[in-house]
Design a protein around this motif. Sequence first.
Motif, PDB file in Angstrom:
ATOM      1  N   THR A  34     -27.492 -13.417  -0.144  1.00  0.00           N
ATOM      2  CA  THR A  34     -29.054 -13.042  -0.651  1.00  0.00           C
ATOM      3  C   THR A  34     -29.654 -13.950  -1.466  1.00  0.00           C
ATOM      4  N   THR A  35     -30.694 -14.213  -1.135  1.00  0.00           N
ATOM      5  CA  THR A  35     -31.479 -15.328  -1.940  1.00  0.00           C
ATOM      6  C   THR A  35     -32.090 -14.345  -3.281  1.00  0.00           C
ATOM      7  N   LYS A  36     -31.704 -15.107  -4.394  1.00  0.00           N
ATOM      8  CA  LYS A  36     -32.282 -14.442  -5.596  1.00  0.00           C
ATOM      9  C   LYS A  36     -33.800 -14.418  -5.813  1.00  0.00           C
ATOM     10  N   VAL A  37     -34.202 -13.518  -6.394  1.00  0.00           N
ATOM     11  CA  VAL A  37     -35.877 -13.209  -6.619  1.00  0.00           C
ATOM     12  C   VAL A  37     -36.082 -13.413  -8.150  1.00  0.00           C
ATOM     13  N   ALA A  38     -37.187 -14.174  -8.375  1.00  0.00           N
ATOM     14  CA  ALA A  38     -37.571 -14.390  -9.788  1.00  0.00           C
ATOM     15  C   ALA A  38     -39.229 -14.054  -9.720  1.00  0.00           C
ATOM     16  N   ARG A  64     -44.872  -4.386  -5.309  1.00  0.00           N
ATOM     17  CA  ARG A  64     -44.921  -5.409  -4.411  1.00  0.00           C
ATOM     18  C   ARG A  64     -43.665  -6.331  -3.989  1.00  0.00           C
ATOM     19  N   ILE A  65     -43.123  -6.621  -5.280  1.00  0.00           N
ATOM     20  CA  ILE A  65     -41.959  -7.581  -5.239  1.00  0.00           C
ATOM     21  C   ILE A  65     -40.908  -6.703  -4.562  1.00  0.00           C
ATOM     22  N   ILE A  66     -40.672  -5.571  -4.825  1.00  0.00           N
ATOM     23  CA  ILE A  66     -39.633  -4.726  -4.593  1.00  0.00           C
ATOM     24  C   ILE A  66     -39.729  -4.596  -3.010  1.00  0.00           C
ATOM     25  N   ALA A  67     -40.998  -4.025  -2.651  1.00  0.00           N
ATOM     26  CA  ALA A  67     -41.382  -3.832  -1.093  1.00  0.00           C
ATOM     27  C   ALA A  67     -41.022  -5.129  -0.124  1.00  0.00           C
ATOM     28  N   ARG A  68     -41.395  -6.230  -0.755  1.00  0.00           N
ATOM     29  CA  ARG A  68     -41.361  -7.564  -0.070  1.00  0.00           C
ATOM     30  C   ARG A  68     -39.944  -8.058   0.043  1.00  0.00           C
ATOM     31  N   SER A  69     -39.275  -8.022  -1.120  1.00  0.00           N
ATOM     32  CA  SER A  69     -37.990  -8.880  -1.293  1.00  0.00           C
ATOM     33  C   SER A  69     -36.659  -7.942  -1.411  1.00  0.00           C
ATOM     34  N   GLY A  70     -36.994  -6.706  -2.080  1.00  0.00           N
ATOM     35  CA  GLY A  70     -35.804  -5.731  -1.929  1.00  0.00           C
ATOM     36  C   GLY A  70     -35.101  -5.791  -3.439  1.00  0.00           C
ATOM     37  N   ARG A  71     -35.477  -6.884  -4.231  1.00  0.00           N
ATOM     38  CA  ARG A  71     -34.786  -6.923  -5.379  1.00  0.00           C
ATOM     39  C   ARG A  71     -35.491  -7.800  -6.315  1.00  0.00           C
ATOM     40  N   ILE A  72     -35.004  -7.796  -7.634  1.00  0.00           N
ATOM     41  CA  ILE A  72     -35.511  -8.789  -8.632  1.00  0.00           C
ATOM     42  C   ILE A  72     -34.286  -9.200  -9.503  1.00  0.00           C
ATOM     43  N   ASP A  73     -34.259 -10.598  -9.449  1.00  0.00           N
ATOM     44  CA  ASP A  73     -32.826 -11.141 -10.105  1.00  0.00           C
ATOM     45  C   ASP A  73     -33.310 -11.610 -11.773  1.00  0.00           C
ATOM     46  N   VAL A  74     -34.417 -12.230 -11.699  1.00  0.00           N
ATOM     47  CA  VAL A  74     -34.701 -12.958 -12.710  1.00  0.00           C
ATOM     48  C   VAL A  74     -36.313 -12.631 -13.287  1.00  0.00           C
ATOM     49  N   LEU A  75     -36.430 -12.205 -14.414  1.00  0.00           N
ATOM     50  CA  LEU A  75     -37.724 -12.066 -14.968  1.00  0.00           C
ATOM     51  C   LEU A  75     -38.034 -12.938 -16.161  1.00  0.00           C
TER      52      LEU A  75
END
Length: 276
Positions: free
Chosen positions: A2-6, A67-78
């Motif tokens: 899974t690609t990580k999301v920031a 929007r981030i969750i709807a599009r990418s399903g996760r968030i790994d870095v803030l």
Amino acid sequence: MTTKVALVTGASSGIGAATAHRLKALGFTVYAAARRVERMQNLADSGVHVLAMDVTDDASMQAGIARIIARSGRIDVLVNNAGYGSYGAVEDVPLDEARVQFEVNVFGAARLCQLVLPYMRAQRSGTIVNISSMGGKLHTPLGAWYHGTKFALEAISDCLRMEVQPFGIDVVVVEPGGIRTEWADIAADKLREVSGQGAYAGQAKSMAESMGGEAGRKRLSPPTLIADTIARAVKARRPKTRYAVGFGARPLLFLRRWLSDRAFDRLMRLATGVSR
């Protein structure tokens, strides 16, 4: 894999923009947030997702995370980078302006932590990077409200780090020194506006000159230094709790640790020219 999301806030320029580019180069799906979307076209052109977000507006922050969750399903870095410096004598700065400074630099960051933590806890992983300042550990003349916000962010980060450690979440504080961004010019302009006349005018003139002087600007570190530090932290299996980087950060923090309060006061007054 899974690609990580920031998510990077304050991404329209300076440290935020450099960080968004750096994390994208590392393979993250990056969302860059700022009020001025039109200033992030170069990020959009490079494949970064841009978001209109005002960290003083709760609905704006909620919509951005949704929007981030709807599009990418996760968030790994803030990366909580949004912030500014509001300088002026304590006596001169209107309390409404002081409150805005805290809303942007402290409460906006804290609210975004609240919004991303349920997703990070569900994943049992994540990294929150709070961009503080060497000014979160030391003080300068006419900077009470700015330093107050950064001292507060440091304390919140320490408490949060203990709270979320059982869920596999890291909290990292980055303490930049002098960085070549718009920050100093904005802070100097605000200082002249607020305290450029009256009892503190002499101090304000000297402090503003020390912030915006061309000689000092040449010594400042590039925003990419902070972006590289953030990248190193989010890649680390066990990141440091704090990274002090950039012009003056380590020596000044060392001196603050060992000098008495009055000795450090004298050093800062000399360094900023307000002793004249």
